[in-house]
Design a protein around this motif. Structure first.
Motif, mmCIF file in Angstrom:
data_model
loop_
_atom_site.group_PDB
_atom_site.id
_atom_site.type_symbol
_atom_site.label_atom_id
_atom_site.label_comp_id
_atom_site.label_asym_id
_atom_site.label_seq_id
_atom_site.Cartn_x
_atom_site.Cartn_y
_atom_site.Cartn_z
ATOM 1 N N SER A 80 0.835 -1.210 0.000
ATOM 2 C CA SER A 80 0.000 0.000 0.000
ATOM 3 C C SER A 80 0.863 1.251 0.000
ATOM 4 O O SER A 80 0.616 2.197 -0.756
ATOM 5 N N ASN A 98 1.129 3.933 -3.051
ATOM 6 C CA ASN A 98 0.825 5.353 -2.847
ATOM 7 C C ASN A 98 1.950 6.236 -3.366
ATOM 8 O O ASN A 98 1.721 7.229 -4.071
ATOM 9 N N ARG A 141 -6.510 -1.128 -6.081
ATOM 10 C CA ARG A 141 -5.998 -0.438 -4.885
ATOM 11 C C ARG A 141 -5.855 1.059 -5.140
ATOM 12 O O ARG A 141 -6.223 1.886 -4.298
ATOM 13 N N GLU A 167 -7.886 4.192 -3.455
ATOM 14 C CA GLU A 167 -7.203 5.293 -2.775
ATOM 15 C C GLU A 167 -7.630 6.649 -3.336
ATOM 16 O O GLU A 167 -7.879 7.592 -2.592
ATOM 17 N N ILE A 193 -9.233 2.176 2.446
ATOM 18 C CA ILE A 193 -8.847 2.517 1.070
ATOM 19 C C ILE A 193 -7.334 2.401 0.874
ATOM 20 O O ILE A 193 -6.799 2.873 -0.120
ATOM 21 N N THR A 194 -6.668 1.746 1.824
ATOM 22 C CA THR A 194 -5.213 1.489 1.790
ATOM 23 C C THR A 194 -4.417 2.739 1.413
ATOM 24 O O THR A 194 -3.549 2.705 0.536
ATOM 25 N N ARG A 195 -4.710 3.843 2.071
ATOM 26 C CA ARG A 195 -4.045 5.111 1.750
ATOM 27 C C ARG A 195 -3.159 5.580 2.896
ATOM 28 O O ARG A 195 -3.602 5.704 4.033
#
Length: 495
Positions: free
Chosen positions: A231, A235, A277, A281, A479-481
């Motif tokens: 993640s 990002n 993903r 995000e 949101i895997t942020r």
């Protein structure tokens, strides 16, 4: 009378068979003569020219002997070399006669470098012909079980080895040139967003600690499962690709001014999963809802808007699993040549394989992989982020924060890396200790959860060119942020 087309084609084919490989015997003789007359001529070519670059076997032998004598601090002349060349026949001439002729017809030492480059370039052309012939013959004769892809990657590897080996523009440089490059780097940093010398990750506290991602650095991002390694790197990759801005140079090439072109080797996750993903995000719609189709109309519009915005970003994904470090290097070089490349990511190192030439020891294989990754980072002049798993020994400690010693069983990761970062989320471990509701332990646990909820730490365990320490980030698991942590939410300093 004109010859029939078939006969003409046959004659051309026969002539092609008799084509002589590119060479220049006069240049070879002139350079060898210059070396025999003035041994200093050898040092004009010694950093790039090898005996194998000469076309004539006799010239290879003469250059090899002369080089050995000169490197040993001895004099290389027709008289001293006669002993080492024996009674070989040089086209009807004795050794002494041929060496004397070379010395008599010698060029000046000033021209030695130019003749050396001519000989080198012609040798490269001959190697190219050999590679091309091997490619054609291999395509004709390849066994059924050999995939064409394997032949393509092998040919690419040989071509890049040829391109990188023995460049005659290398060697020592003036310190003033290095100073100019350093000042240019500072000027570009001043013009770049965030005033960083490297590529900005989009996470301001991490950038402040590292100065951005530096060219030629091998950056290891390690952590236990479920900590958010993929993640975090996703990002960072998206932030860099989204910020990309390039300028066309006078020679027609593109130079990156901000952000960067990103190559992502996703060895574990498919390209679709990775894209999901990133969409989650950017849109704010949890990825598990996207996968299940459990979305409202307004969520769907958010997803399509996010996808539309991402259509043009320079983000390239290779989802091939089980590739070797040699295959990875070949594909990275190809991407840089065709599209450009500013950042390379590998998720994750333990899913790569070595060349197969070493022992079955996995530690040695990991050493080969990390050494190859560092060499590739220097060759391409881009930062490489390699994700790495950590051993279970982390779980046996009261303090679960990873440390450099947790990498020691993974080959030379710690030694080869310029930066080692660990991702740690205390929330994950606290959540797993949830007691029965209504008890005193539950209220203490709840208070602890409130303290660590949504917070993550990036621990800089090693940084070759900067300080170590901990950077605190915000993490939204839905949101895997990862994002910058607000000042009011920062964790107290670790004692």
């Amino acid at each position: 009378m004109a010859l029939p087309n078939a006969l003409t084609a046959k004659l051309e084919a026969v002539q092609a068979e008799y084509r002589v490989a590119p060479h220049n015997i006069d240049a070879e003789q002139a350079l060898l003569g210059a070396i025999l007359v003035n041994n200093d001529a050898y040092y004009r070519v010694s950093d790039f020219l090898l005996a194998e670059h000469f076309m004539e076997d006799a010239h290879q032998q003469i250059f090899s002997v002369a080089a050995s004598l000169i490197r040993a601090g001895k004099l290389a002349t027709p008289i001293t070399m006669k002993t080492y060349l024996g009674d070989a026949d040089f086209g009807g001439q004795t050794v002494m006669q041929y060496l004397a002729r070379l010395a008599a017809d010698a060029t000046t030492v000033i021209n030695a470098g130019a003749y050396g480059r001519t000989i080198y370039d012609l040798a490269i052309r001959r190697r190219l012909i050999t590679i091309g012939e091997d490619l054609v013959n291999g395509a004709y004769e390849a066994p059924v079980e050999q995939a064409p892809r394997d032949q393509i990657e092998e040919t690419e590897r040989r071509l890049y080895e040829l391109a990188e080996a023995g460049k005659y523009d290398g060697g020592f440089q003036k310190f003033s040139d290095a100073l100019t490059a350093a000042v240019d780097m500072a000027a570009k940093a001043y013009q770049r967003d965030g005033k960083l010398s490297g590529i900005a990750t989009g996470l301001s506290d991490l950038d402040a600690k590292m100065g951005g991602l530096q060219p030629s650095d091998l950056i290891i991002l390690a952590g236990r499962p479920a900590m958010g390694k993929t993640s975090l790197v996703t990002n960072i990759a998206f932030n860099i690709a989204k910020a990309y801005r390039g300028e066309k140079q006078a020679d027609g090439t593109m130079q990156t001014v901000n952000g960067g072109i990103v190559g992502f080797f996703s060895l574990e996750m498919s390209a679709e999963q990775l894209a999901t993903r990133i969409i989650a995000e950017q849109s704010g719609v949890p990825s598990y809802k996207i996968r299940r189709g459990d979305i409202r109309p307004e969520d769907f519009y958010k997803i399509t808007d996010a996808a539309r915005d991402m259509q043009t970003i320079p983000f390239y994904i290779d989802q091939t699993g089980g590739i070797s470090i040699a295959q990875l290097a070949a594909r990275a070089r190809r991407l840089k040549r065709q599209k450009g490349l500013d950042l390379l990511i590998v998720d994750y190192l333990q899913l790569l394989s070595g060349s197969g030439k070493r022992s079955d020891n996995r530690v040695q294989e990991m050493t080969e992989i990390t050494t190859g990754m560092k060499a590739l980072a220097k060759e391409l002049a881009v930062p490489i982020i390699g994700l790495s798993q950590l051993s279970r020994q982390v779980e046996n400690r009261d303090d679960k924060r990873p440390q450099l010693s947790d990498l020691r069983e993974s080959g030379s990761i710690e030694q080869d890396a310029d930066v080692v970062m660990f991702v740690f989320r205390e929330e994950y471990y606290v959540n797993n200790k949830k007691p029965r509701e209504g008890t005193e332990e539950f209220f203490a646990w709840e208070a602890e959860m409130n303290r660590v909820h949504g917070k993550a730490e990036v621990i800089l365990g090693k940084q070759r060119h900067g300080p170590t320490g901990t950077v605190e980030l915000q993490f939204d698991a839905n949101i895997t942020r990862f994002s910058n942590l607000a000042q009011s939410e920062r964790l107290p300093e670790q004692m």
